[in-house]
Write an enzyme that holds these catalytic residues in place. Structure first.
Site, PDB file in Angstrom:
ATOM      1  N   VAL A 156      32.196  45.744  36.336  1.00 54.51           N
ATOM      2  CA  VAL A 156      31.842  46.699  35.314  1.00 54.51           C
ATOM      3  C   VAL A 156      31.343  48.003  35.923  1.00 54.51           C
ATOM      4  CG1 VAL A 156      31.587  44.733  33.628  1.00 54.51           C
ATOM      5  CG2 VAL A 156      29.459  45.626  34.792  1.00 54.51           C
ATOM      6  N   GLU A 157      31.325  48.211  37.010  1.00 55.66           N
ATOM      7  CA  GLU A 157      31.043  49.268  37.837  1.00 55.66           C
ATOM      8  C   GLU A 157      31.414  49.207  39.285  1.00 55.66           C
ATOM      9  OE1 GLU A 157      27.139  51.316  37.547  1.00 55.66           O
ATOM     10  OE2 GLU A 157      26.691  50.302  35.677  1.00 55.66           O
ATOM     11  N   ASN A 158      32.051  50.355  39.587  1.00 57.03           N
ATOM     12  CA  ASN A 158      32.622  50.446  40.892  1.00 57.03           C
ATOM     13  C   ASN A 158      33.267  51.812  40.864  1.00 57.03           C
ATOM     14  OD1 ASN A 158      35.374  49.916  42.942  1.00 57.03           O
ATOM     15  ND2 ASN A 158      33.462  49.795  43.827  1.00 57.03           N
TER      16      ASN A 158
END
Length: 479
Positions: free
Chosen positions: A376-378
């Protein structure tokens, strides 16, 4: 034929406090982020007691999504996003956090946003608390040092679960709940938990007191959510920076094993529903009182999560006999015995660029927990330059391409169950760590600078068109 499942979710990720703006509109209260000033590369943001007229607070306007959400969602649809990971600002719903009744205008705003997303074929993926605790709960109650705040959070969760039970399926309780394990950097205890330390405090003991209350709050929220809608998928959300041993020296191997407990403690409890042996042993040896009450075992067991959402940006390395000299512990993740990795490069902000580390992370987490994972984050923070009315961000495309390929390999070659991929800052937003705008992650450019100047106009970067093709082909075309 795609190597990813047909229901794989491609999207983007944002946080209310970094892009919404409208910090004092329609009954919204102040959050812990609303009193953090702008900073710059290498300089920490200041936390003020209240909003001071002579200070600049970049989150107060963000990128003005509060007034431009239809415009932005139209761009997300054009890009092909299938989901949008965002958060609900706690202070829009309960301005002080301890009210008896929620703020209807705040609830209505998210009704409108979720309706607009759904109308455009974009599924909301919602974080309940993304560094947006009401300032009142931090200043008057001591944040999550106070067990009462766990109940206020559960009340907030119940209200939004009930309100959006037919609009949102995927939820997460606390954003990067484990990044506060770095007790050398007090900003994380503030943003995660609304906690400040005094000279008399033992930072580690306070951390575990806070951690316990948040674990109770998360478990209560999960149980409440499942009662409201059994089809909810409610996850934990952690920051994962894998810690490698510097060498095959057994002391380096053991050092990495122990250090990785900083990454695993929260998900160990949230997934399994009980404290791991290493944590019990440490708490007993040090004699810490974390406020564990009768009945807490049952609460934790009844509130385990369905999946793990996580952020991945970099990796780090530890050497058993090293003493870190890296300024402000950015590269080494706050560990006192980290060393630089000679096999990989770093970004302009000193963050290690390690795509293979994402495949490694997916395998480690899936092998350990055996529940679905969700990236959900990168993303890649960089300085973008406009040339002839365009932004050619090949460096961002290269970063995303390599990390997406690593994720595909984890699914296709290793059998990892992966829900989806939402790159961070799908549109330029305020940087959490520094408060800057020039550290840009977005695939959509926003005309705003570090001092708050600019038109706020949006512009598509080259990466916008590249990611659109990635989504259209379900990851088959990464060129």
């Amino acid at each position: 034929m795609s190597k990813l499942p047909s229901n794989f979710m491609w999207g983007g990720a944002l946080a209310a406090n970094q892009f919404e703006g409208g910090y004092d509109e329609d009954g919204k209260g102040l959050s812990v982020i609303d009193v953090m000033t702008g900073g710059e590369h290498g300089k920490a943001r200041e936390i003020t007691r209240e909003v001071e007229a002579d200070k600049y607070y970049p989150n107060h306007v963000g990128i003005d999504f509060y007034h431009r959400y239809k415009e932005d969602i139209a761009l997300f649809k054009e890009m092909g996003l299938e989901c949008l990971r965002t958060s609900i600002a706690w202070t829009r719903i309960f301005p002080n956090g301890d009210e008896d009744e929620p703020n209807e205008e705040g609830l209505k705003f998210y009704d409108d946003v979720f309706d607009e997303l759904i109308k455009n074929g974009i599924e909301p993926v919602v974080t309940l608390s993304h560094f947006e605790m009401p300032l009142h709960l931090a200043r008057e109650y001591g944040g999550f040092r106070n067990r009462k705040v766990a109940d206020y959070f559960a009340r907030f969760a119940e209200v939004v679960f009930d309100r959006y039970k037919d609009k949102v399926t995927y939820w997460m309780t606390f954003n990067e709940i484990n990044n506060q394990m770095d007790t050398s950097n007090p900003i994380f205890l503030w943003t995660n938990s609304g906690v400040t330390l005094s000279e008399a405090d033992d930072p580690e003991e306070v951390l575990y007191q806070v951690a316990h209350n948040e674990l109770i709050a998360s478990a209560k929220a999960v149980k409440i959510g499942k009662e409201i809608n059994p089809n909810f998928q409610i996850g934990a959300m952690i920051s994962h920076v894998p810690i490698y041993p510097y060498s095959c020296n057994p002391q380096d191997i053991m050092e990495a094993q122990i250090a990785n407990r900083l990454r695993f403690f929260f998900p160990d409890v949230q997934v399994r529903g009980y404290y791991p042996g290493y944590a019990k042993k440490m708490l007993a040896q040090k004699g810490y009182d974390i406020g564990y009450l009768d009945g807490d075992d049952a609460i934790l067991r009844q509130g385990t999560v369905d999946y793990i959402g996580f952020s991945y940006y970099m990796s780090t390395v530890v050497k058993h006999d090293a003493q870190s000299t890296v300024d402000n512990n950015v590269v080494n993740g706050g560990l006192p015995n980290s060393v630089e990795n000679p096999y990989i490069e770093s970004s302009d902000w000193g963050w290690a660029i390690d795509p293979e580390g994402l495949r490694y992370t997916l395998n480690v987490l899936y092998d350990r927990y055996q529940i679905p994972l969700f990236i959900v984050e990168n993303g890649f923070g960089a300085i973008d330059r406009i040339e002839d009315g365009q932004i050619h961000d090949d460096y961002r495309i290269d970063y995303l391409r390599k990390h997406i390929q690593a994720a595909i390999d984890a699914v296709d070659l290793d059998g990892v169950d992966l829900i989806g991929y939402t790159p961070w800052g799908i549109i330029d937003i305020i940087s959490f760590t520094t408060g800057e705008m020039k550290k840009r992650y977005g695939l959509i450019y926003v005309d705003r600078d570090n001092e708050g100047h600019g038109t706020l106009d949006r512009m598509k970067k080259d990466s916008f068109y590249w990611f659109k093709k990635v989504i259209e082909t379900n990851g088959e075309s990464l060129d």
